[in-house]
Scaffold this active site. Structure first.
Site, short mmCIF file in Angstrom:
data_model
loop_
_atom_site.label_atom_id
_atom_site.label_comp_id
_atom_site.label_asym_id
_atom_site.label_seq_id
_atom_site.Cartn_x
_atom_site.Cartn_y
_atom_site.Cartn_z
N LYS A 11 0.81 -1.22 0.00
CA LYS A 11 0.00 0.00 0.00
C LYS A 11 0.85 1.28 0.00
O LYS A 11 2.06 1.24 0.26
CB LYS A 11 -0.93 -0.02 1.22
CG LYS A 11 -1.98 -1.13 1.16
CD LYS A 11 -2.88 -1.07 2.37
CE LYS A 11 -3.97 -2.12 2.31
NZ LYS A 11 -4.88 -2.00 3.48
N TYR A 51 -12.42 -2.34 -4.43
CA TYR A 51 -12.99 -2.44 -3.08
C TYR A 51 -14.52 -2.36 -3.07
O TYR A 51 -15.12 -2.08 -2.02
CB TYR A 51 -12.38 -1.35 -2.18
CG TYR A 51 -10.95 -1.65 -1.81
CD1 TYR A 51 -10.63 -2.66 -0.91
CD2 TYR A 51 -9.90 -0.93 -2.36
CE1 TYR A 51 -9.32 -2.95 -0.57
CE2 TYR A 51 -8.58 -1.20 -2.04
CZ TYR A 51 -8.30 -2.22 -1.14
OH TYR A 51 -7.00 -2.50 -0.81
N PHE A 59 -16.08 3.02 6.04
CA PHE A 59 -14.68 3.33 5.72
C PHE A 59 -14.37 3.32 4.22
O PHE A 59 -13.24 3.59 3.82
CB PHE A 59 -13.74 2.36 6.44
CG PHE A 59 -13.96 0.91 6.08
CD1 PHE A 59 -13.41 0.37 4.92
CD2 PHE A 59 -14.71 0.09 6.91
CE1 PHE A 59 -13.61 -0.97 4.59
CE2 PHE A 59 -14.91 -1.25 6.58
CZ PHE A 59 -14.35 -1.78 5.43
N ARG A 87 -1.50 -14.37 4.60
CA ARG A 87 -2.24 -13.73 5.69
C ARG A 87 -1.47 -13.85 7.01
O ARG A 87 -1.48 -12.94 7.83
CB ARG A 87 -3.65 -14.30 5.78
CG ARG A 87 -4.45 -13.95 4.49
CD ARG A 87 -5.90 -14.27 4.54
NE ARG A 87 -6.64 -13.39 5.43
CZ ARG A 87 -6.95 -12.12 5.16
NH1 ARG A 87 -6.56 -11.56 4.05
NH2 ARG A 87 -7.66 -11.42 6.03
N THR A 93 -5.35 -7.34 10.55
CA THR A 93 -5.65 -6.06 9.91
C THR A 93 -5.31 -4.89 10.82
O THR A 93 -4.73 -3.90 10.39
CB THR A 93 -7.14 -6.00 9.51
OG1 THR A 93 -7.42 -7.10 8.63
CG2 THR A 93 -7.48 -4.70 8.82
N ARG A 104 2.43 -6.13 9.28
CA ARG A 104 1.60 -5.06 9.84
C ARG A 104 2.08 -4.62 11.22
O ARG A 104 2.04 -3.43 11.54
CB ARG A 104 0.14 -5.48 9.86
CG ARG A 104 -0.44 -5.52 8.44
CD ARG A 104 -1.84 -6.04 8.42
NE ARG A 104 -2.46 -5.88 7.11
CZ ARG A 104 -3.45 -6.64 6.68
NH1 ARG A 104 -3.95 -7.59 7.45
NH2 ARG A 104 -3.96 -6.44 5.47
N ASN A 114 -2.09 0.11 6.73
CA ASN A 114 -1.49 -1.07 7.35
C ASN A 114 -0.54 -1.81 6.41
O ASN A 114 -0.29 -3.00 6.56
CB ASN A 114 -2.58 -2.00 7.91
CG ASN A 114 -3.52 -2.53 6.86
OD1 ASN A 114 -3.29 -2.37 5.65
ND2 ASN A 114 -4.57 -3.20 7.29
N HIS A 117 -2.19 -5.47 1.56
CA HIS A 117 -3.49 -6.13 1.37
C HIS A 117 -3.18 -7.54 0.91
O HIS A 117 -2.22 -7.77 0.16
CB HIS A 117 -4.30 -5.42 0.28
CG HIS A 117 -5.44 -6.26 -0.26
ND1 HIS A 117 -6.68 -6.26 0.31
CD2 HIS A 117 -5.49 -7.15 -1.28
CE1 HIS A 117 -7.46 -7.11 -0.35
NE2 HIS A 117 -6.75 -7.67 -1.33
N GLU A 128 -9.10 -11.24 -7.72
CA GLU A 128 -8.23 -10.09 -7.49
C GLU A 128 -7.01 -10.10 -8.40
O GLU A 128 -6.60 -9.04 -8.91
CB GLU A 128 -7.81 -10.03 -6.02
CG GLU A 128 -8.96 -9.71 -5.09
CD GLU A 128 -8.58 -9.65 -3.63
OE1 GLU A 128 -9.40 -9.19 -2.83
OE2 GLU A 128 -7.45 -10.07 -3.26
#
Length: 140
Positions: A11, A51, A59, A87, A93, A104, A114, A117, A128
């Site tokens: 990100k 998204y 959010f 993950r 998250t 993270r 964070n 993704h 995705e």
């Protein structure tokens, strides 16, 4: 476990701080291969489309604003149980709840900024990955 692919996005908060190499090293160090990767800047339309599942959540607007705020690095990762492994490497998250040594916990600035993704299921990973990459761009 089966060989899977998953999507990862580094990100804007992480690309701004030049963390791409450190994050990639974590993926590769845990057995995931980067089979496709590109740096880009998401348009508002792209962020909203990606998204869209969150469009009714409070959010959504700030998430799209954030994801358009700077470059991201999108990648397809491959390996045994890639979705779950990614993950685990990313951590929770909420960085305050993430385990020590996760991306993270170590790099996130906030629950929204964070740093990464990752797909939450093999089915979503396929969707995705196809959002960002053609089959010709994935080199296994």
């Amino acid at each position: 476990m089966a060989i899977e692919r998953t999507l990862s996005i580094i990100k804007p908060d992480a690309t701004r701080r030049n963390l791409t190499g450190q994050i990639n090293a974590r993926f590769e160090g845990k057995g995931l291969r980067i089979v496709a990767q590109k740096r880009l800047r998401l348009s508002r339309a792209q962020a909203e489309a990606f998204y869209a599942v969150h469009k009714d959540r409070p959010f959504f607007r700030s998430l799209c604003d954030f994801m358009c705020s700077g470059p991201v690095v999108v990648q397809a990762l491959e390996g045994e149980g890639a979705v779950a492994k990614n993950r685990e490497i990313m951590g929770a998250t909420d960085p305050a709840k993430a385990a020590p040594g996760t991306i993270r916990k170590d790099f996130a600035e906030s629950i929204e900024a964070n740093s990464v993704h990752g797909s939450d299921s093999p089915e979503n990973a396929a969707i995705e990955i196809a959002f960002f990459f053609s089959g010709l761009e994935i080199v296994g």
